[in-house]
Design an enzyme around this catalytic site. Structure first.
Site, PDB file in Angstrom:
ATOM      1  N   GLU A   9      -4.177  33.695 -61.166  1.00 40.59           N
ATOM      2  CA  GLU A   9      -5.603  32.331 -61.870  1.00 40.59           C
ATOM      3  C   GLU A   9      -6.727  32.280 -60.549  1.00 40.59           C
ATOM      4  OE1 GLU A   9      -2.013  30.800 -64.565  1.00 40.59           O
ATOM      5  OE2 GLU A   9      -2.695  32.444 -62.736  1.00 40.59           O
ATOM      6  N   CYS A  13      -3.716  25.618 -63.105  1.00 33.76           N
ATOM      7  CA  CYS A  13      -4.625  26.201 -62.803  1.00 33.76           C
ATOM      8  C   CYS A  13      -5.576  26.634 -64.068  1.00 33.76           C
ATOM      9  CB  CYS A  13      -3.648  27.504 -63.103  1.00 33.76           C
ATOM     10  SG  CYS A  13      -3.169  28.290 -61.507  1.00 33.76           S
ATOM     11  N   ALA A  17      26.877  52.860 -58.780  1.00 33.36           N
ATOM     12  CA  ALA A  17      26.306  54.751 -59.326  1.00 33.36           C
ATOM     13  C   ALA A  17      28.298  54.591 -59.556  1.00 33.36           C
ATOM     14  CB  ALA A  17      26.161  54.881 -58.500  1.00 33.36           C
ATOM     15  N   SER A  38      32.593  57.309 -50.925  1.00 31.70           N
ATOM     16  CA  SER A  38      31.333  58.046 -52.236  1.00 31.70           C
ATOM     17  C   SER A  38      30.654  58.043 -51.954  1.00 31.70           C
ATOM     18  CB  SER A  38      31.701  56.005 -52.469  1.00 31.70           C
ATOM     19  OG  SER A  38      31.569  55.353 -51.442  1.00 31.70           O
ATOM     20  N   ARG A  70      16.331  46.258 -54.556  1.00 30.39           N
ATOM     21  CA  ARG A  70      16.024  45.316 -53.571  1.00 30.39           C
ATOM     22  C   ARG A  70      15.282  44.502 -53.048  1.00 30.39           C
ATOM     23  NH1 ARG A  70      20.569  48.452 -49.452  1.00 30.39           N
ATOM     24  NH2 ARG A  70      22.311  48.699 -50.538  1.00 30.39           N
ATOM     25  N   THR A 103      33.916  46.174 -50.196  1.00 28.66           N
ATOM     26  CA  THR A 103      32.422  46.622 -50.011  1.00 28.66           C
ATOM     27  C   THR A 103      31.822  46.716 -48.257  1.00 28.66           C
ATOM     28  OG1 THR A 103      31.720  46.830 -52.080  1.00 28.66           O
ATOM     29  CG2 THR A 103      30.311  46.891 -50.075  1.00 28.66           C
ATOM     30  N   ASP A 163      32.939  50.386 -46.250  1.00 25.43           N
ATOM     31  CA  ASP A 163      31.835  51.213 -46.318  1.00 25.43           C
ATOM     32  C   ASP A 163      30.741  50.721 -45.227  1.00 25.43           C
ATOM     33  OD1 ASP A 163      31.911  52.270 -48.612  1.00 25.43           O
ATOM     34  OD2 ASP A 163      31.174  51.458 -49.597  1.00 25.43           O
ATOM     35  N   GLY A 199      32.275  46.964 -55.917  1.00 21.29           N
ATOM     36  CA  GLY A 199      32.781  47.633 -55.747  1.00 21.29           C
ATOM     37  C   GLY A 199      33.596  46.803 -57.710  1.00 21.29           C
TER      38      GLY A 199
END
Length: 364
Positions: free
Chosen positions: A49, A81, A151, A165, A181, A193, A197, A295
Site C-alpha cells: 500500500e 498501512c 512426479a 527416475s 521452489r 533422495t 539422486d 521419496g
C-alpha cells in the site's frame, strides 16, 4: 480494466520473497486511471500500500485503492498501512480478503471506516485465499504450509525397480518446479533422495544454467545420520539444515560446519525423525512454506501424521511397471478407500505431455 486482478499480478511478484510477511499487491486509481501501484517489499521495507501511495503522490487524494489483503493497523517493522491510507486521502478501498493475523483481522477495516473511507471486502476472495495460503497457515498456527510435490508415471511409479527416475516428467514440468521452489521458503527431502539422486535442490529461474538470487532453505531429513558432507547440495548457494534423528558426533559436527550446514537434532522413532517437531522448529525460524520433494518414505510419514496441506502431482503418459518399482507415497496408509485423504479445490493443468493435478488436503 479489472483493478483487483492487476493487484494480484503485483502480489505474485512478491510470492516467496517477503516471508514471513504476506505477498500483497496494491493499486491506486483516480478518474479510472492507475496512478500508483506496488507490491510488498522484503521485511523491514515498505508494504504494498505504501509503495503504491508513494508512486501516486498527491493524485492519491480522492482516489480508490484496490488491495489483495486487509491493510495492517499496528506498528511492526514498519508503521501501520492504515495510517498511510488515511493520510493520503483515499476515499474508497476494495479488499480481496481480511487479514487472518489476530493483530489485524477486521480491525484495519474498522479503523478505515471510522475515518469515513468506504471499504468493500470479498472481491476475488478465493484467489486471495490461495495466494495467502502459506501466510494464513503460519500466522494462525505458527507452522509452515507443507506442499507435497512428486512426479509419477501413468501406473503410479516414481522410479524404476533399479531406482532410475531421470526423467519421468517433461522439461516444461521441471521448469515449473523451479518456480515452485522460487516461491517456497524451504525445500525438504529425505536422506534416501540425497544418497540415490545427489540432487542440487536449488532454484534455477535465470534461464539455462542460471541460479536464482534467493535460494530456499534446503532441509534434509536424516533419521539415522547417513547424509555425507560431500553431497553436492552442501556446496550449492543458500543454506542447508540437516535434521538428524540422533546425536551428532564431534567429527560430523566439524565436517558439516566446514560445508556451512546447520545440524538440528530431533527425537526419532524407528529411524523416522519427529516431523511435527521439525515443522515447529521451522516455524520458529519464520519459515512459512515448505515444498517437499522426496521419496515415498518421507512423504508417507508426512501423510500418515496429517502434516501435508497441499499436493502437486505431475502425471507422465509412460508406463514403468514392476512390483518393486517405487511409489510416491509409502507409510502406513489407510485400510479403506473411504478413509483416504480427499483433495479439495482440485486443479488440472497441462505441461507438454504431462498433467499436473493439484489440490489442498481435506479431511479423511
Amino acid at each position: 480494466m479489472d483493478y483487483m486482478e492487476q493487484a494480484f499480478s503485483l502480489a505474485k511478484l512478491a510470492l516467496g520473497q517477503v516471508s514471513p510477511n504476506p505477498a500483497v499487491g496494491a493499486v491506486v486509481v483516480k478518474n479510472d486511471v492507475i496512478v500508483g501501484q506496488g507490491y510488498t517489499q522484503p521485511p523491514g521495507s515498505s508494504h504494498a500500500e505504501v509503495v503504491a501511495l508513494q508512486q501516486a503522490g498527491e493524485q492519491a487524494r480522492g482516489g480508490v485503492m484496490y488491495v489483495t489483503l486487509e491493510p495492517c493497523c499496528y506498528y511492526g517493522r514498519t508503521p501501520p498501512c492504515t495510517q498511510a491510507i488515511i493520510a493520503a486521502g483515499i476515499t474508497e478501498l476494495h479488499l480481496a480478503m481480511l487479514d487472518p493475523n489476530p493483530l489485524v483481522s477486521g480491525q484495519g477495516k474498522g479503523e478505515l471506516e471510522e475515518e469515513g473511507i468506504k471499504v468493500y471486502v470479498g472481491e476475488h476472495e478465493e484467489e486471495a485465499k490461495e495466494i495467502n495460503e502459506s501466510y494464513t497457515k503460519f500466522i494462525t498456527t505458527g507452522m509452515p504450509f507443507v506442499t507435497a510435490k512428486f512426479a509419477i508415471s501413468l501406473d503410479g511409479k516414481i522410479a524404476t525397480r533399479s531406482g532410475d527416475s531421470k526423467w519421468i516428467s517433461s522439461g516444461e514440468a521441471r521448469k515449473y518446479v523451479h518456480y515452485l521452489r522460487y516461491i517456497a521458503d524451504a525445500i525438504m527431502a529425505g536422506v534416501n533422495t540425497v544418497l540415490i539422486d545427489d540432487p542440487h535442490l536449488t532454484c534455477r529461474c535465470g534461464g539455462k544454467g542460471g541460479t536464482a538470487r534467493k535460494q530456499p532453505l534446503r532441509v534434509i531429513v536424516d533419521g539415522k545420520g547417513r547424509a555425507p558432507p560431500t553431497a553436492q547440495l552442501f556446496s550449492e548457494p543458500g543454506k542447508t539444515l540437516l535434521a538428524l534423528g540422533r546425536s551428532v558426533t564431534p567429527e560430523e559436527a566439524r565436517a558439516f560446519a566446514q560445508v556451512g550446514a546447520e545440524v538440528l537434532e530431533l527425537p526419532s522413532e524407528a529411524g523416522l525423525v519427529d516431523l511435527e517437531g521439525l515443522l515447529k522448529a521451522l516455524g520458529e525460524r519464520e519459515i512459512t512454506s515448505v515444498l517437499v520433494e522426496s521419496g515415498g518414505i518421507l512423504l508417507g510419514s508426512l501423510f500418515d501424521h496429517g502434516l501435508v496441506d497441499k499436493v502437486i502431482a505431475f502425471i507422465a503418459p509412460v508406463i514403468i511397471g514392476g512390483k518393486e518399482a517405487k511409489t510416491a507415497v509409502a507409510g502406513k496408509g489407510v485400510d479403506r478407500v473411504v478413509d483416504s485423504l480427499k483433495l479439495q479445490r482440485v486443479r488440472v493443468e497441462r505441461f507438454d505431455q504431462d498433467l499436473m493435478v493439484s489440490g489442498c488436503v481435506g479431511e479423511k
